[in-house]
Design an enzyme around this catalytic site. Sequence first.
Site, short mmCIF file in Angstrom:
data_model
loop_
_atom_site.label_atom_id
_atom_site.label_comp_id
_atom_site.label_asym_id
_atom_site.label_seq_id
_atom_site.Cartn_x
_atom_site.Cartn_y
_atom_site.Cartn_z
N ASP A 158 0.94 -1.09 -0.14
CA ASP A 158 -0.10 0.00 0.27
C ASP A 158 0.88 1.12 -0.01
OD1 ASP A 158 -2.41 1.43 0.08
OD2 ASP A 158 -2.16 1.56 2.27
N ASP A 218 -0.12 4.96 1.12
CA ASP A 218 -0.39 5.72 2.04
C ASP A 218 -0.59 5.07 3.53
OD1 ASP A 218 -0.98 8.23 0.82
OD2 ASP A 218 -2.75 7.44 -0.05
#
Length: 259
Positions: free
Chosen positions: A13, A15
């Site tokens: 991922d 963020d």
Amino acid sequence: MADRKPIESWLTDMDGVLIHEGVPIPGADAFLKKLRESGKPFLVLTNNSMYTPRDLHARLIRMGLEVPIESIWTSALATAQFLDDQRPGGSAYVIGEAGLTTALHDIGYILTDHEPDYVVLGETRTYSFTAMTKAVRLILDGARFICTNPDETGPSAEGPLPATGAVAALITQASGKKPYFAGKPNPLMMRTGLNAIGAHSETSAMIGDRMDTDVLAGMEAGMRTFLVLTGLTRPEQVEDFPYRPSQVVDSIADLVDRV
């Protein structure tokens, strides 16, 4: 249980794992550098459908993080791949930004409000009541409802903002139709991403900061999962879920030597 095979490809991922509020998380640059040098296929994922991979590549470069354009996988790309598989050359009424409209144009979709095959809802900072009303009426007339991701809120410097999932709930209440969500935690996003880089779930790992999206999607796609504690999930919250990540680490810095 037999030992798992070595990790040959990585999905992570963005963020909360690599960056936080526009600032790189310590260790992110070293992790990405190690990945590039290793030659192992990898993807940086985001549920945000607003930006194209080219846009995100440029933003990450400005932060000092080098991620090749072809190594960025968004919910917009996963949505477009899904629609191309389901109904090639179809049409859609789209609420969203360039990341989504570009992905749909690239698969040959026609964007129209005249009897579209689909209503596709994505992220935007300017949700329009007129556009939402149009979406509801098109769905009632038979268009299928697709949503890039179920995230109900998104971050901003001023605090949380209503996001795609919240707007999808409004349209569902008004139309009586629930959408199909293409992004995390749907493992479809992971599987289409793995296919894009020619990787196999058995030898792949997913790194995320959220138990309810990253870890869940990675687990359901058959990958090893690593939860970092630099994002939304706190250590004491891990036990609240009926499933666990393969390993919990403090940050991406703890995984550099695993590449």
